[in-house]
Design a protein around this motif. Structure first.
Motif, PDB file in Angstrom:
ATOM      1  N   LEU A  19       0.831  -1.199   0.000  1.00 26.40           N
ATOM      2  CA  LEU A  19       0.000   0.000   0.000  1.00 26.40           C
ATOM      3  C   LEU A  19       0.864   1.248   0.000  1.00 26.40           C
ATOM      4  O   LEU A  19       0.597   2.216  -0.720  1.00 26.40           O
ATOM      5  N   MET A  20       1.926   1.231   0.793  1.00 29.73           N
ATOM      6  CA  MET A  20       2.837   2.371   0.851  1.00 29.73           C
ATOM      7  C   MET A  20       3.508   2.575  -0.500  1.00 29.73           C
ATOM      8  O   MET A  20       3.680   3.716  -0.961  1.00 29.73           O
ATOM      9  N   THR A  53       0.356   2.263  13.601  1.00 23.47           N
ATOM     10  CA  THR A  53       1.641   2.087  14.291  1.00 23.47           C
ATOM     11  C   THR A  53       2.586   1.241  13.444  1.00 23.47           C
ATOM     12  O   THR A  53       3.497   0.600  13.961  1.00 23.47           O
ATOM     13  N   GLY A  54       2.353   1.230  12.133  1.00 20.37           N
ATOM     14  CA  GLY A  54       3.159   0.423  11.226  1.00 20.37           C
ATOM     15  C   GLY A  54       4.561   0.975  11.039  1.00 20.37           C
ATOM     16  O   GLY A  54       4.874   2.091  11.485  1.00 20.37           O
ATOM     17  N   PRO A  55       5.421   0.230  10.343  1.00 24.01           N
ATOM     18  CA  PRO A  55       6.823   0.630  10.189  1.00 24.01           C
ATOM     19  C   PRO A  55       7.022   1.891   9.353  1.00 24.01           C
ATOM     20  O   PRO A  55       8.069   2.520   9.424  1.00 24.01           O
ATOM     21  N   TYR A  56       6.006   2.255   8.540  1.00 22.62           N
ATOM     22  CA  TYR A  56       6.145   3.426   7.671  1.00 22.62           C
ATOM     23  C   TYR A  56       5.218   4.562   8.090  1.00 22.62           C
ATOM     24  O   TYR A  56       4.972   5.474   7.308  1.00 22.62           O
ATOM     25  N   ALA A  57       4.685   4.503   9.327  1.00 24.78           N
ATOM     26  CA  ALA A  57       3.701   5.492   9.760  1.00 24.78           C
ATOM     27  C   ALA A  57       4.269   6.914   9.733  1.00 24.78           C
ATOM     28  O   ALA A  57       3.614   7.845   9.263  1.00 24.78           O
ATOM     29  N   GLY A  58       5.491   7.080  10.238  1.00 20.86           N
ATOM     30  CA  GLY A  58       6.107   8.407  10.224  1.00 20.86           C
ATOM     31  C   GLY A  58       6.324   8.917   8.815  1.00 20.86           C
ATOM     32  O   GLY A  58       6.053  10.082   8.509  1.00 20.86           O
ATOM     33  N   ARG A  59       6.793   8.045   7.950  1.00 28.03           N
ATOM     34  CA  ARG A  59       7.038   8.408   6.557  1.00 28.03           C
ATOM     35  C   ARG A  59       5.720   8.749   5.854  1.00 28.03           C
ATOM     36  O   ARG A  59       5.640   9.727   5.109  1.00 28.03           O
ATOM     37  N   ALA A  60       4.673   7.940   6.121  1.00 30.09           N
ATOM     38  CA  ALA A  60       3.367   8.180   5.495  1.00 30.09           C
ATOM     39  C   ALA A  60       2.781   9.517   5.936  1.00 30.09           C
ATOM     40  O   ALA A  60       2.206  10.263   5.129  1.00 30.09           O
ATOM     41  N   ALA A  72       8.644  -9.125   8.497  1.00 36.97           N
ATOM     42  CA  ALA A  72       7.663  -9.049   9.585  1.00 36.97           C
ATOM     43  C   ALA A  72       8.309  -9.044  10.955  1.00 36.97           C
ATOM     44  O   ALA A  72       7.829  -8.430  11.885  1.00 36.97           O
ATOM     45  N   SER A  73       9.442  -9.738  11.093  1.00 34.92           N
ATOM     46  CA  SER A  73      10.080  -9.845  12.403  1.00 34.92           C
ATOM     47  C   SER A  73      10.612  -8.515  12.905  1.00 34.92           C
ATOM     48  O   SER A  73      10.807  -8.329  14.092  1.00 34.92           O
ATOM     49  N   THR A  74      10.863  -7.564  11.986  1.00 36.95           N
ATOM     50  CA  THR A  74      11.426  -6.278  12.406  1.00 36.95           C
ATOM     51  C   THR A  74      10.563  -5.109  11.977  1.00 36.95           C
ATOM     52  O   THR A  74      10.943  -3.968  12.160  1.00 36.95           O
ATOM     53  N   SER A  75       9.382  -5.371  11.410  1.00 36.96           N
ATOM     54  CA  SER A  75       8.627  -4.282  10.826  1.00 36.96           C
ATOM     55  C   SER A  75       7.561  -3.712  11.739  1.00 36.96           C
ATOM     56  O   SER A  75       6.964  -2.698  11.431  1.00 36.96           O
ATOM     57  N   ARG A  76       7.281  -4.360  12.865  1.00 34.19           N
ATOM     58  CA  ARG A  76       6.219  -3.857  13.725  1.00 34.19           C
ATOM     59  C   ARG A  76       6.765  -2.803  14.669  1.00 34.19           C
ATOM     60  O   ARG A  76       7.760  -3.004  15.343  1.00 34.19           O
ATOM     61  N   MET A  77       6.069  -1.700  14.772  1.00 29.56           N
ATOM     62  CA  MET A  77       6.505  -0.613  15.628  1.00 29.56           C
ATOM     63  C   MET A  77       5.358  -0.251  16.569  1.00 29.56           C
ATOM     64  O   MET A  77       4.232  -0.060  16.127  1.00 29.56           O
ATOM     65  N   THR A  78       5.610  -0.196  17.868  1.00 28.75           N
ATOM     66  CA  THR A  78       4.577   0.148  18.816  1.00 28.75           C
ATOM     67  C   THR A  78       4.309   1.641  18.784  1.00 28.75           C
ATOM     68  O   THR A  78       5.114   2.425  18.279  1.00 28.75           O
ATOM     69  N   GLN A  79       3.171   2.047  19.354  1.00 23.34           N
ATOM     70  CA  GLN A  79       2.843   3.463  19.412  1.00 23.34           C
ATOM     71  C   GLN A  79       3.899   4.215  20.214  1.00 23.34           C
ATOM     72  O   GLN A  79       4.261   5.349  19.875  1.00 23.34           O
ATOM     73  N   GLU A  80       4.437   3.556  21.240  1.00 17.94           N
ATOM     74  CA  GLU A  80       5.478   4.199  22.046  1.00 17.94           C
ATOM     75  C   GLU A  80       6.711   4.496  21.208  1.00 17.94           C
ATOM     76  O   GLU A  80       7.298   5.570  21.287  1.00 17.94           O
ATOM     77  N   THR A 129      16.861  -1.078  14.366  1.00 17.75           N
ATOM     78  CA  THR A 129      17.319  -1.573  13.075  1.00 17.75           C
ATOM     79  C   THR A 129      17.858  -0.418  12.239  1.00 17.75           C
ATOM     80  O   THR A 129      17.518   0.749  12.456  1.00 17.75           O
ATOM     81  N   ILE A 130      18.691  -0.749  11.264  1.00 20.37           N
ATOM     82  CA  ILE A 130      19.281   0.275  10.398  1.00 20.37           C
ATOM     83  C   ILE A 130      18.199   1.083   9.699  1.00 20.37           C
ATOM     84  O   ILE A 130      18.247   2.317   9.651  1.00 20.37           O
ATOM     85  N   THR A 131      17.203   0.383   9.156  1.00 21.83           N
ATOM     86  CA  THR A 131      16.139   1.072   8.419  1.00 21.83           C
ATOM     87  C   THR A 131      15.359   2.015   9.319  1.00 21.83           C
ATOM     88  O   THR A 131      15.080   3.158   8.943  1.00 21.83           O
ATOM     89  N   SER A 132      14.989   1.564  10.503  1.00 21.21           N
ATOM     90  CA  SER A 132      14.213   2.397  11.419  1.00 21.21           C
ATOM     91  C   SER A 132      15.002   3.617  11.881  1.00 21.21           C
ATOM     92  O   SER A 132      14.467   4.727  11.959  1.00 21.21           O
ATOM     93  N   LEU A 133      16.288   3.416  12.186  1.00 20.75           N
ATOM     94  CA  LEU A 133      17.120   4.551  12.603  1.00 20.75           C
ATOM     95  C   LEU A 133      17.287   5.553  11.458  1.00 20.75           C
ATOM     96  O   LEU A 133      17.257   6.770  11.678  1.00 20.75           O
ATOM     97  N   TYR A 134      17.460   5.038  10.251  1.00 23.78           N
ATOM     98  CA  TYR A 134      17.604   5.931   9.096  1.00 23.78           C
ATOM     99  C   TYR A 134      16.339   6.760   8.904  1.00 23.78           C
ATOM    100  O   TYR A 134      16.398   7.975   8.694  1.00 23.78           O
ATOM    101  N   ASN A 135      15.177   6.099   8.979  1.00 28.35           N
ATOM    102  CA  ASN A 135      13.914   6.821   8.827  1.00 28.35           C
ATOM    103  C   ASN A 135      13.709   7.828   9.948  1.00 28.35           C
ATOM    104  O   ASN A 135      13.179   8.918   9.734  1.00 28.35           O
ATOM    105  N   ARG A 136      14.149   7.458  11.168  1.00 26.72           N
ATOM    106  CA  ARG A 136      14.032   8.374  12.302  1.00 26.72           C
ATOM    107  C   ARG A 136      14.889   9.614  12.070  1.00 26.72           C
ATOM    108  O   ARG A 136      14.449  10.748  12.267  1.00 26.72           O
ATOM    109  N   ALA A 137      16.123   9.395  11.630  1.00 21.75           N
ATOM    110  CA  ALA A 137      17.011  10.525  11.361  1.00 21.75           C
ATOM    111  C   ALA A 137      16.450  11.405  10.258  1.00 21.75           C
ATOM    112  O   ALA A 137      16.517  12.640  10.333  1.00 21.75           O
TER     113      ALA A 137
END
Length: 352
Positions: A132-133, A161-168, A193-201, A223-231
């Motif tokens: 979808l993203m 609370t998905g892995p791309y919520a911030g990006r979306a 799936a093992s690394t793609s779930r992100m909690t609301q926190e 994870t590298i991807t999550s930290l990169y997206n956060r930055a």
């Protein structure tokens, strides 16, 4: 709207060849047209008939990349030919066509992913959140802002609370404003799936100051991807020092498992340069972009690095160097993108 034109072809005629570049979009009105392409799984040639009333040449025209197949007429045919702008106006007035095309493209994308997984021996299916993203970003990259914003909204409705919520959230806001797709947006990277779930926190944690996240807890996605997206989120909201700190940490990561993660690690150096540029630290930014080009001469951000080096040279009053660098950017592929157009205009201004 000028509308489509009608073309009649004789049997054996080629409407377009594979690898041709064109923004024309076709509809088969009468006769027979066969599309020929190479299957990615077998390497064998595949022939597929276009049905009457069916569009073809759409994906390559919208994506502005070379044709993926050869379209040949068998026994004669009549087609409607849309120019890209006319097609976009035509489709925008017919929502049912948009939905139909989305279903077709989505189905084709799933088939491609399935075949690639079979080739690579990967049994796990990519989750619908990624699909979808991906669809939403395709709309956005083609400047279809309304449908992009709608698709991003659907992602957030289903995966708040998905892995791309911030990006979306970020891209939905930009698309609603009619802002072109950001040239410094990192590529959309699939997370298993093992690394793609992100909690609301964890999602809320993205927006906390970097000082509060120095000691990453066990519940934080590291994870590298999550930290990169956060930055990158920090970068886009103006928290440049926090973004630079994360990019600096990413540069020394060597625990990547996929090529996509390695690309993010490599690109962290370029993103650090962007942070320094935003902080108006021109000397450090210049050194960082130069270091990126030297370390990754074939990197995906070389063109943007040269563009920023040209901007810095102009700000520092070195018009000759700036003009030379803008001229070099204009010649780098793809030569028709917005960055090349800006570079050509700047080179022209500086040479006046």
């Amino acid at each position: 709207m000028a509308g489509p034109i009608i073309r009649t072809y004789k049997g054996g005629s080629i409407i377009y060849f594979e690898k041709d570049r064109s923004e024309d979009i076709y509809v088969l009105r009468q006769g027979r047209v066969v599309l020929t392409y190479t299957a990615i799984d077998t390497g064998y040639e595949v022939k597929e008939d276009v049905r009457l009333g069916e569009f073809f040449g759409v994906k390559s025209a919208l994506g502005k990349y070379p044709r993926e197949e050869t379209a040949q007429v068998v026994g004669g045919a009549t087609v409607l030919v849309f120019k890209l702008n006319d097609f976009e106006v035509f489709v925008s007035e017919k929502t049912h066509l948009i939905l139909k095309m989305m279903k077709v493209f989505s189905s084709q994308l799933r088939q491609v992913h399935k075949k690639l997984r079979e080739i690579l021996g990967q049994a796990e299916a990519r989750n619908p959140a990624f699909e979808l993203m991906n669809v939403a970003e395709v709309f956005y990259k083609n400047n279809n802002f309304e449908h992009a914003a709608y698709a991003f909204g659907k992602y957030l409705d289903h995966y708040p609370t998905g892995p791309y919520a911030g990006r979306a959230t970020e891209l939905q806001d930009l698309s609603r404003k009619g802002t072109p797709y950001p040239i410094n947006m990192p590529p959309l990277v699939y997370e298993a799936a093992s690394t793609s779930r992100m909690t609301q926190e964890n999602l809320q944690n993205i927006m906390k100051p970097a000082a509060e996240k120095t000691n990453l807890g066990a519940g934080t996605d590291n994870t590298i991807t999550s930290l990169y997206n956060r930055a990158h989120t920090f970068l886009n909201v103006g928290k440049f020092e926090e973004a630079a700190a994360i990019f600096k940490d990413l540069m020394v990561r060597n625990d990547f498992k996929y090529d996509s993660e390695k690309k993010l690690v490599d690109n962290a150096l370029f993103q650090m340069g962007v942070c320094f540029l935003k902080l108006n630290n021109l000397e450090t930014a210049s050194n960082t972009f130069s270091a990126y080009i030297k370390k990754h001469p074939s990197g995906e951000s070389v063109k943007e690095s040269l563009f920023h080096l040209a901007e810095i040279a102009e700000q520092q009053g070195d018009r000759q160097r700036a003009g030379m660098l803008f001229g070099k950017v204009a010649l780098l592929p793809p030569e028709r993108d917005s960055l090349s157009q800006k570079a050509r205009q700047k080179a022209k201004e500086l040479s006046a």
